[in-house]
Design a protein around this motif. Sequence first.
Motif, PDB file in Angstrom:
ATOM      1  N   THR A   1       0.827  -1.202   0.000  1.00  0.00           N
ATOM      2  CA  THR A   1       0.000   0.000   0.000  1.00  0.00           C
ATOM      3  C   THR A   1       0.867   1.260   0.000  1.00  0.00           C
ATOM      4  O   THR A   1       2.067   1.208   0.260  1.00  0.00           O
ATOM      5  CB  THR A   1      -0.934   0.004   1.213  1.00  0.00           C
TER       6      THR A   1
ATOM      7  N   ASP B   1       1.070   3.622   2.027  1.00  0.00           N
ATOM      8  CA  ASP B   1       1.532   4.160   3.304  1.00  0.00           C
ATOM      9  C   ASP B   1       3.019   3.905   3.535  1.00  0.00           C
ATOM     10  O   ASP B   1       3.601   4.438   4.478  1.00  0.00           O
ATOM     11  CB  ASP B   1       0.726   3.571   4.456  1.00  0.00           C
ATOM     12  N   CYS B   2       3.646   3.098   2.675  1.00  0.00           N
ATOM     13  CA  CYS B   2       5.089   2.874   2.793  1.00  0.00           C
ATOM     14  C   CYS B   2       5.882   4.119   2.412  1.00  0.00           C
ATOM     15  O   CYS B   2       7.071   4.233   2.724  1.00  0.00           O
ATOM     16  CB  CYS B   2       5.516   1.696   1.927  1.00  0.00           C
TER      17      CYS B   2
ATOM     18  N   THR C   1      -8.190   0.721   5.971  1.00  0.00           N
ATOM     19  CA  THR C   1      -7.315   1.292   4.951  1.00  0.00           C
ATOM     20  C   THR C   1      -6.011   1.772   5.573  1.00  0.00           C
ATOM     21  O   THR C   1      -6.013   2.442   6.606  1.00  0.00           O
ATOM     22  CB  THR C   1      -8.008   2.470   4.236  1.00  0.00           C
ATOM     23  N   LYS C   2      -4.918   1.428   4.936  1.00  0.00           N
ATOM     24  CA  LYS C   2      -3.601   1.839   5.425  1.00  0.00           C
ATOM     25  C   LYS C   2      -3.190   3.192   4.858  1.00  0.00           C
ATOM     26  O   LYS C   2      -2.321   3.864   5.420  1.00  0.00           O
ATOM     27  CB  LYS C   2      -2.567   0.773   5.067  1.00  0.00           C
ATOM     28  N   TRP C   3      -3.800   3.554   3.718  1.00  0.00           N
ATOM     29  CA  TRP C   3      -3.493   4.852   3.104  1.00  0.00           C
ATOM     30  C   TRP C   3      -4.793   5.487   2.658  1.00  0.00           C
ATOM     31  O   TRP C   3      -5.693   4.816   2.138  1.00  0.00           O
ATOM     32  CB  TRP C   3      -2.565   4.668   1.902  1.00  0.00           C
ATOM     33  N   GLU C   4      -4.893   6.791   2.866  1.00  0.00           N
ATOM     34  CA  GLU C   4      -6.074   7.545   2.446  1.00  0.00           C
ATOM     35  C   GLU C   4      -5.626   8.742   1.614  1.00  0.00           C
ATOM     36  O   GLU C   4      -4.647   9.427   1.974  1.00  0.00           O
ATOM     37  CB  GLU C   4      -6.868   8.036   3.662  1.00  0.00           C
TER      38      GLU C   4
END
Length: 530
Positions: free
Chosen positions: A111, A113-114, A482-485
């Motif tokens: 995802t 968010d990395c 969700t890990k990223w928005e």
Amino acid sequence: MRRSLRPRPDASAETKPEPTKPTQTKIPAPVLRFGVIFLILSLFSTLWSLASPLMSIPDEPAHTVKAAAVARGQFLGTSGQNQGEQLLVVVPKYIADTGALTCFAFKVNVTADCSPGLNADERQPTPGGTSAGNYNPLYYLVAGLPSRILSGEPAIYAMRILSGLLCSLFLAAMLFATTQFANRRWPVVAAGIAVTPMVLYLCGSINPNALEIVTTSAVFVNLCLVLENVRDLSRVRFNIVVVGVSAAVLANTRALSLLWLALAVIAALLTVPARDLLLLVKDKLVLAMTALIAVAAACGLLWLKSSNTLASLLGTPSAVTPEQAFGTMLERTFDIAASYVAQLGWLDTNGPTGVFYWWACLTGALMVTAVSVKAWRPRLGFIVLFAATILIPPILQAQVVSELGYIWQGRYLLPVVVPMLLAAGLALRSHPFPDTVFAKRIAAWTIGLTAAAHTAVFANALRRYGVGTFSEANWGDMFGATKWEPPLGWLPLTIVYLGVTALAGFLLYRQLSASQARIEEPLKAEASLR
């Protein structure tokens, strides 16, 4: 005889002028139509700009660094003179660091968010590498402007949005032109098919590939409209200017832009008799725009020669022969077609499978119908562009395979594919459009499913970067894990995107369902197209 008891009006009252009402300025219908089209396209590109993680679009780090450098007066970088070596430019550190944001590239289960993010305070001049270092600077002059005002991630988003507004302007000029033909409904249908999710996605990026697509399309459609009205050019003065400006910008966009310009012009000119072309040379505005195009093309060619643009192409030498590469690319014709529809990210984020099947049905039906037109001349533009779509990837790939290996991507050919589909619709414009209730129901269902397909691609891209794409369905994770928005959140963006597609679909349906009496321009005889 009785005298009337009604009092006579005062003479002064009879001559007293009535108070004047303030005049209301009404916006002309064509101006309003163009404005609505531009607004809708701007919303699409802006939503894609926000929905895509920073640097998730192919080659976006290189183009971002190039744009920031050009905005600071660095039109060329320094290089070690080796093929494929990145050029060095000096940009703010947060711009130079954008290459580190691609940790999710090629990894569908990783995802966004990395990404380490960008520090807006790090604006000190820093050397940065870019494979686009010696590309023509025209596009980057516009795209890089926000980096002079803003910093960090807001600057990148603003660069995307500004690039999208620029592309939306030319794309609106193309779509607006399809509504100006004598029989506009087939061209409008073709435009609805040609503007795929991939086109809108690229418009929301920092990448001149999008500008190539929209300017080539604008040149082709507006030139066809001018040629249809060649005996009364006063009706298409705006379109003549659009052809000149679009062609001038296209000629100074990318290395292959001059080829796309030549194909668009040739395909349009072939659809009218040669004797009609002589009428163009009598118009001063046409001559002025022709001169503008000639000067712009000369500048584009001079830049290619002086800057050695092609030397920065990245790739790995291959032992494959040019003949083998030609045959291989010919076999991959339908494989790379996925990139015309919805192959997002670093070629790692495909749209839902049903979307590809749907567009295959739409494009196949349109192309077969176009090639079946009885008159031969209206088909010529489509046939030329169709042949170019098949042959250009094998020919160009064969030229560089020994030095760079296989580098061709389907999105590179969208400047030809989109005009090809538009040419199919233009070939049909001499044929009546069905007005039955059954035909209108088919149109409504087709538009509705197409709008749903656009939204499905948008939502699927958000899922890929928010929770990853695995073999098992994980849509439920989007509502709590969700890990990223993206900015504003994935659900609000998706709802707005659905609303915009619904509005666009409604307006498209109105264009198709309007009776012939409501069309401003009279239908011309088929003989005028021969």
